[in-house]
Write an enzyme that holds these catalytic residues in place. Structure first.
Site: not given
Ligand code: 13P
Length: 253
Positions: A11-13, A98, A100, A170, A176, A214
């Site tokens: 997931n590149w966000k 997600h 976020e 998650e 993150g 993470s």
């Molecule tokens: P990180 O791997 O940066 O913690 O993010 C996880 C995530 O939100 C994947 O969708």
């Protein structure tokens, strides 16, 4: 469709526009060779999907999805894309719920439920994300939160559609932050999810339940070794070609 496990999602966000996407693939394609015993799906920003498709045209093993959709199929919804548009652009998967989206953009359980239904309705694979906040974990509410989010996410689907989806656990405090859930904690949440899926559908065992938060090359093997962890959804470490190539090469039988 039964998805092969382990399942690796990147997931590149809001990272990697079209130019950076091409640069990433130049490196990644040299570092990760096709494996036929797993599923690898990238979730670039929607605006980079076409660049991803062109640059990975020789690699049918690398699948793609979008990070979010709106549930209507078209209309006056500035800034949004629909599941049908994502499909037209070549996506086979879409994230919904997600953390976020839930916590930065305010997506409520009801919104997530409509999005999951729109994704499945177009024949894309929904990847429903669930997970508790740190304060919810500290209050002993993991089971209640995950159960509520999962029930809402599945509420508009037929059992066939549930059998064709992916669930991502998650925990928000692990995203993150560098703080990964221990394989035991993650496995416990995955067991809960598996149990709930078993109440709704006959073949819950086939549904990939993946962990996100993470994930990195140094912890991928221990996470995949947990019996109920069928794969991972990777944020930060999926942005670096060498790290993600290492992660996608882990596990397997
Ligand atoms: P990180 O791997 O940066 O913690 O993010 C996880 C995530 O939100 C994947 O969708």
């Amino acid at each position: 469709m039964t998805l092969k496990k382990p399942f690796f999602g990147g997931n590149w966000k809001m990272n990697h526009g079209p130019s950076a996407t091409r640069g990433f693939l130049t490196e990644f394609l040299g570092q990760y060779q096709p494996h036929d015993d797993r599923t690898v799906v990238f979730f670039p920003p929607a605006i980079s999907l076409a660049a991803f498709k062109v640059a990975s045209a020789e690699r049918s093993d690398l699948l793609t999805g979008v990070q979010d959709v709106y549930w209507e199929s078209s209309g006056a919804f500035t800034g949004s894309i629909s599941a049908g548009m994502a499909k037209d652009a070549g996506a086979g998967f879409a994230l919904a719920g997600h953390s976020e989206r839930r916590h930065v953009f305010g997506d409520a359980d009801e919104d997530v439920s409509r999005k999951v239904a729109a994704i499945a309705g177009e024949g894309l694979v929904p990847v429903l994300c669930v997970g508790e906040l740190l304060e919810e974990r500290d209050r002993g509410e993991v089971e209640a939160v995950v159960t509520r989010q999962l029930a809402a996410g599945l509420s508009r689907l037929s059992s066939d559609q549930v059998e064709g989806m992916v669930i991502a656990y998650e925990p928000v405090w692990a995203i993150g932050t560098g703080r990964t859930a221990s394989p035991e904690d993650a496995n416990q949440a995955h067991e809960l999810i598996r149990g709930l899926l078993t109440e709704s559908v006959a073949s819950a065992r086939a549904i990939p339940i993946i962990y996100g938060g993470s994930v990195k090359p140094s912890n991928i093997e221990e996470l995949l070794a947990a019996p109920e962890i069928d794969g991972v959804l990777v944020g930060g470490a999926s942005l670096e070609a060498s790290d993600f190539a290492e992660i996608c090469s882990a596990g397997g039988v």
